[in-house]
Design an enzyme around this catalytic site. Structure first.
Site, PDB file in Angstrom:
ATOM      1  N   ALA A  85      -5.280   2.803  -1.540  1.00 21.58           N
ATOM      2  CA  ALA A  85      -4.093   2.714  -2.401  1.00 21.58           C
ATOM      3  C   ALA A  85      -3.335   1.430  -2.066  1.00 21.58           C
ATOM      4  O   ALA A  85      -2.172   1.443  -1.689  1.00 21.58           O
ATOM      5  CB  ALA A  85      -3.202   3.938  -2.203  1.00 21.58           C
ATOM      6  N   GLY A 100       0.841  -1.189   0.000  1.00 22.15           N
ATOM      7  CA  GLY A 100       0.000   0.000   0.000  1.00 22.15           C
ATOM      8  C   GLY A 100       0.873   1.235   0.000  1.00 22.15           C
ATOM      9  O   GLY A 100       2.032   1.177   0.408  1.00 22.15           O
ATOM     10  N   TYR A 101       0.302   2.327  -0.449  1.00 16.13           N
ATOM     11  CA  TYR A 101       1.050   3.573  -0.597  1.00 16.13           C
ATOM     12  C   TYR A 101       0.567   4.606   0.419  1.00 16.13           C
ATOM     13  O   TYR A 101      -0.603   4.993   0.398  1.00 16.13           O
ATOM     14  CB  TYR A 101       0.906   4.098  -2.027  1.00 16.13           C
ATOM     15  CG  TYR A 101       1.464   3.111  -3.023  1.00 16.13           C
ATOM     16  CD1 TYR A 101       2.794   3.178  -3.413  1.00 16.13           C
ATOM     17  CD2 TYR A 101       0.682   2.054  -3.510  1.00 16.13           C
ATOM     18  CE1 TYR A 101       3.328   2.243  -4.293  1.00 16.13           C
ATOM     19  CE2 TYR A 101       1.210   1.108  -4.388  1.00 16.13           C
ATOM     20  CZ  TYR A 101       2.535   1.216  -4.774  1.00 16.13           C
ATOM     21  OH  TYR A 101       3.055   0.275  -5.620  1.00 16.13           O
ATOM     22  N   VAL A 102       1.471   5.014   1.317  1.00 13.59           N
ATOM     23  CA  VAL A 102       1.182   6.115   2.228  1.00 13.59           C
ATOM     24  C   VAL A 102       1.129   7.391   1.394  1.00 13.59           C
ATOM     25  O   VAL A 102       0.334   8.288   1.630  1.00 13.59           O
ATOM     26  CB  VAL A 102       2.273   6.232   3.318  1.00 13.59           C
ATOM     27  CG1 VAL A 102       2.083   7.490   4.153  1.00 13.59           C
ATOM     28  CG2 VAL A 102       2.295   4.978   4.191  1.00 13.59           C
TER      29      VAL A 102
END
Lengths: 152, 152
Positions: free
Chosen positions: B79, B27-29
């Protein structure tokens, strides 16, 4: 390679020496290894990862946009500190003087970075040095953020 | 420098070729620049920061402990992606075959990394290649995580 030396001060030097200073807020998403730190330096935001120890210590820092800082900041609860950093030039020496705020109010630290070819440091007269704390873990930023004011 | 080539597959190769595979959650921070990604690869956890573009692209990856992953994971909402990665050796070629899960179920991609001295790639018979998607942004992991299944 640079050597950092750190001194505990009893008071802040006179305002006319200090200039405006820059506000720093920093917090640790992880205060272990790797250390994951977010920092606001005035209007700029950074994410820094430090891992390893001693000569194997690695540091990686990137600018991040404010929304990313705002997303990460809540994760630093209980591991934060606030300070104003003043930079004072004394001949060839560049001192960084931190005046802490919040729960650490009243704490003042002065730091200098020296080239590795060691030479003696002479604290200038405007610094009211209590003692050198370079090797005291309690005065590391990470420790101040997670454990608060040192008892001494 | 390595060149990656990526292919869209219509189905997964026969199970006997695939082996067990490893579960990946990522996942994308932040899906911008710098890109801040957290990833679980089986029982291992990673934080990766990518910044810049092209030849100036920098990548920094560290192992993180599970509690740090668990702290960061909620920030990746909207995301994320999940997939099982299989590695198949074909002569000198090492193919990575990703079978996506969740909203991306039914999507299969095969990737190969080649040394920079370019040579033609011949997809082995066990890969049911629809087409090469190396240069299609919609098939980048970041895009799959944030925009979901490509329409084509």
């Amino acid at each position: 390679m640079e050597i950092e030396r750190k001194y505990l001060l009893s008071t802040l030097p006179p305002a006319e020496l200090l200039g405006p200073g820059v506000e720093i807020q920093q917090g640790y998403v992880d205060a272990g290894d790797p250390e994951i730190r977010v920092r606001r330096l005035g209007a700029h935001f950074f994410l820094t990862i430090k891992s390893g120890d001693g000569v194997r210590r690695q540091e990686y820092e990137v600018r991040i946009p404010r929304p990313t800082f705002d997303k990460l900041w809540p994760l630093t609860q209980g591991a934060r500190l606030e300070k104003t950093r003043y930079t004072v030039q004394d001949g060839d020496d560049r001192w960084e003087i931190d005046a802490f705020a919040g729960p650490l109010e009243g704490l003042y630290l002065a730091e200098i970075e020296l080239p590795s070819d060691f030479r003696p440091v002479r604290a200038p007269a405007f610094l009211t040095v209590v003692r050198e704390v370079t090797s005291e873990p309690a005065y590391k930023n990470k420790s101040l953020a997670t454990r608060g004011q040192p008892s001494a």
